[in-house]
Design an enzyme around this catalytic site. Sequence first.
Site, PDB file in Angstrom:
ATOM      1  N   GLU A 297      35.565 -33.802  -6.043  1.00  0.00           N
ATOM      2  CA  GLU A 297      34.633 -34.872  -5.692  1.00  0.00           C
ATOM      3  C   GLU A 297      33.227 -34.403  -6.024  1.00  0.00           C
ATOM      4  O   GLU A 297      32.828 -33.301  -5.662  1.00  0.00           O
ATOM      5  CB  GLU A 297      34.727 -35.205  -4.203  1.00  0.00           C
ATOM      6  CG  GLU A 297      33.738 -36.261  -3.755  1.00  0.00           C
ATOM      7  CD  GLU A 297      33.864 -36.615  -2.285  1.00  0.00           C
ATOM      8  OE1 GLU A 297      32.823 -36.914  -1.668  1.00  0.00           O
ATOM      9  OE2 GLU A 297      34.993 -36.599  -1.744  1.00  0.00           O
TER      10      GLU A 297
ATOM     11  N   GLU B 184      24.165 -38.965  -1.710  1.00  0.00           N
ATOM     12  CA  GLU B 184      24.728 -39.379  -0.427  1.00  0.00           C
ATOM     13  C   GLU B 184      23.565 -39.454   0.557  1.00  0.00           C
ATOM     14  O   GLU B 184      22.662 -38.623   0.530  1.00  0.00           O
ATOM     15  CB  GLU B 184      25.776 -38.368   0.036  1.00  0.00           C
ATOM     16  CG  GLU B 184      26.696 -38.908   1.075  1.00  0.00           C
ATOM     17  CD  GLU B 184      27.928 -38.037   1.274  1.00  0.00           C
ATOM     18  OE1 GLU B 184      28.838 -38.491   1.964  1.00  0.00           O
ATOM     19  OE2 GLU B 184      27.964 -36.893   0.748  1.00  0.00           O
TER      20      GLU B 184
END
Length: 172
Positions: A55, A60
């Site tokens: 990932e 974020e």
Amino acid sequence: SSNYNSAKIHTKDKQKFQFGRIDIRAKLPEGQGIWPAIWMLGQNIDDVGWPACGEIDIMEHWGHEPEKISSATHTPSCYGGCTDVSVGTTIITDYNTEFHVYAVEWSKESLRFLIDDKFVYAYNPAIKNKETWPFTADQFIILNIAMGGSWFSVDPNFVSSTMEVDYVRVYQ
């Protein structure tokens, strides 16, 4: 309890790629409890599972830490709450009023994360194997806004917010 609608757009089984530079120009949402992300997963997730597929979190953001923007990697050797998680953070005060370009440069050797062409951090493990470097398989892009999470709640007065995306560009 409240119900919220959120959104996710992905390129799984539509567009996959390996190595190159990915630029996403976006203006982020605001509000306690929002969790927008611009990220990638290995196209092989259905075969090998997570985190073996790898990932790559290009961007974020959590509404309870409004000016903190983070980039991270998750691999079998370090994912979720591990103590040596590979994360880079930066502060952007106008994350919700101005567009910024969130980028990753992905090569066979490293991942370099940038915001507005300014270096944030790099992931480049000394030993590259399936535990530390699953980034040899094709990846797909995900743009999403989640609501809430295991360590923060949504403001009871929250009504709505938007992640505005100007473009997504992949250079190979």
